[in-house]
Design an enzyme around this catalytic site. Structure first.
Site, short mmCIF file in Angstrom:
data_model
loop_
_atom_site.label_atom_id
_atom_site.label_comp_id
_atom_site.label_asym_id
_atom_site.label_seq_id
_atom_site.Cartn_x
_atom_site.Cartn_y
_atom_site.Cartn_z
N ASP A 1 36.39 42.74 39.39
CA ASP A 1 37.67 43.29 39.84
C ASP A 1 37.47 44.70 40.40
O ASP A 1 36.95 45.58 39.72
CB ASP A 1 38.67 43.33 38.68
CG ASP A 1 40.04 43.76 39.14
OD1 ASP A 1 40.74 42.95 39.76
OD2 ASP A 1 40.39 44.93 38.89
N ARG A 2 37.88 44.90 41.64
CA ARG A 2 37.66 46.18 42.31
C ARG A 2 38.52 47.29 41.72
O ARG A 2 38.06 48.41 41.52
CB ARG A 2 37.96 46.05 43.82
CG ARG A 2 36.86 45.40 44.63
CD ARG A 2 36.68 43.92 44.33
NE ARG A 2 37.89 43.15 44.61
CZ ARG A 2 38.16 41.95 44.10
NH1 ARG A 2 37.33 41.38 43.24
NH2 ARG A 2 39.27 41.32 44.40
N THR A 3 39.76 46.97 41.41
CA THR A 3 40.64 47.99 40.81
C THR A 3 40.09 48.43 39.46
O THR A 3 40.05 49.63 39.15
CB THR A 3 42.07 47.45 40.66
OG1 THR A 3 42.65 47.30 41.96
CG2 THR A 3 42.94 48.41 39.85
N CYS B 1 39.41 42.38 51.63
CA CYS B 1 40.03 43.02 50.47
C CYS B 1 40.21 44.50 50.74
O CYS B 1 39.24 45.21 51.04
CB CYS B 1 39.16 42.81 49.23
SG CYS B 1 39.70 43.74 47.77
N ASN B 2 41.45 44.98 50.65
CA ASN B 2 41.73 46.40 50.89
C ASN B 2 40.99 47.29 49.90
O ASN B 2 40.32 48.25 50.28
CB ASN B 2 43.24 46.67 50.78
CG ASN B 2 44.03 46.10 51.93
OD1 ASN B 2 44.31 46.77 52.90
ND2 ASN B 2 44.41 44.84 51.82
N THR B 3 41.11 46.97 48.61
CA THR B 3 40.51 47.82 47.57
C THR B 3 39.00 47.89 47.73
O THR B 3 38.39 48.94 47.49
CB THR B 3 40.87 47.29 46.17
OG1 THR B 3 42.27 47.03 46.09
CG2 THR B 3 40.50 48.31 45.10
N THR C 1 47.14 47.87 45.21
CA THR C 1 46.73 47.91 43.81
C THR C 1 46.64 49.37 43.35
O THR C 1 46.55 50.30 44.16
CB THR C 1 45.35 47.27 43.62
OG1 THR C 1 44.37 48.03 44.36
CG2 THR C 1 45.34 45.83 44.08
N LYS D 1 47.71 36.16 42.39
CA LYS D 1 46.38 35.90 41.84
C LYS D 1 46.42 34.84 40.74
O LYS D 1 45.39 34.20 40.46
CB LYS D 1 45.75 37.20 41.30
CG LYS D 1 45.14 38.10 42.36
CD LYS D 1 44.40 39.27 41.75
CE LYS D 1 43.80 40.18 42.79
NZ LYS D 1 42.70 39.56 43.57
N CYS E 1 47.27 45.03 50.21
CA CYS E 1 46.51 44.17 49.30
C CYS E 1 46.62 42.77 49.87
O CYS E 1 47.72 42.37 50.29
CB CYS E 1 47.07 44.22 47.88
SG CYS E 1 46.25 43.06 46.76
#
Length: 232
Positions: A48-50, A84-86, A127, A167, A196
């Protein structure tokens, strides 16, 4: 000119399939051979990037993303993009390690808004990780736009839509979205970025207005043009 494009996807999987659909629908084509040649690497095992950004533990995501990018380079891709933005936080870190151009979804989106509505106040719906990195804020400031981040209460609604709805394989919560929209419009925002890719799914599935800017739509058009194909 017929350039092959590498797409780093799987973050999340629904967004990756939407991106391919957007590229296909936006390409002016009379036959199969008129479409963009793409290699989509849907790496759903990406951490998970966040979570990585908020914890400060960058190494696992960075190294895996770079490894995936190298796979695409080895497949003969002549440019790479990330849906994916993050993940662009890590994408910017690895640009110098790439041998091919990186098509930057965030920068392209901000530049498109600045051309259409110069000096606008724009909400960043994203996010917690994307908000924390300041990626959109940085590029918006450089483009002369004013970035607006939702209040803590509204940000929780945004995260709920991303993680607890899309998700999780569910449809959006329309009542929750009404609260988000009311808040950003009341703040004087002229546009809102669906920053996102799960939010891109919400826009596509529910026919939201042009008040909402989808970075994946912008990226799809840039990919088509970079590949040497024509926009419909």
């Amino acid at each position: 000119m017929d350039k092959k494009i590498g797409v780093l996807g799987g973050m999340g999987p629904m967004a990756s399939q939407l991106f391919y659909k957007l590229v296909t629908e936006k390409t002016a084509a009379d036959c199969d051979q008129d479409h963009v040649r793409m290699v989509i690497y849907s790496d759903s095992s990406m951490p998970d990037r966040t979570g990585a950004i908020l914890s400060g533990e960058y190494d696992k995501v960075y190294s895996q993303l770079l490894e995936d990018a190298k796979v695409l380079e080895n497949c003969g891709c002549e440019a790479i993009c990330i849906t994916c933005n993050t993940a662009h936080f890590f994408g910017e870190m690895m640009v110098d390690q790439l041998k091919v151009p990186f098509i930057h979804m965030i920068k392209e989106t901000v530049d498109a808004i600045a051309r259409e509505t110069p000096g606008a106040k724009v909400a960043v719906l994203a996010t917690d990780g994307t908000i924390k990195t300041g990626l959109y804020q940085k590029h918006m400031e450089a483009a002369g736009l004013t970035a607006y981040a939702p209040s803590e209460e509204i940000q929780k609604e945004v995260m709920y839509q991303i993680y607890d709805r899309i998700k999780s394989g569910l449809v959006w919560d329309a009542a929750s979205w009404d609260r988000i929209e009311e808040a950003v419009k009341s703040a004087g925002c002229q546009k809102a970025i669906m920053a996102c890719t799960e939010l891109s799914v919400i826009k596509a599935d529910n026919g939201l207005s042009d008040f909402y800017v989808d970075p994946m739509e912008v990226l799809a058009e840039k990919v088509i043009l970079f590949s040497g194909r024509r926009l419909k």
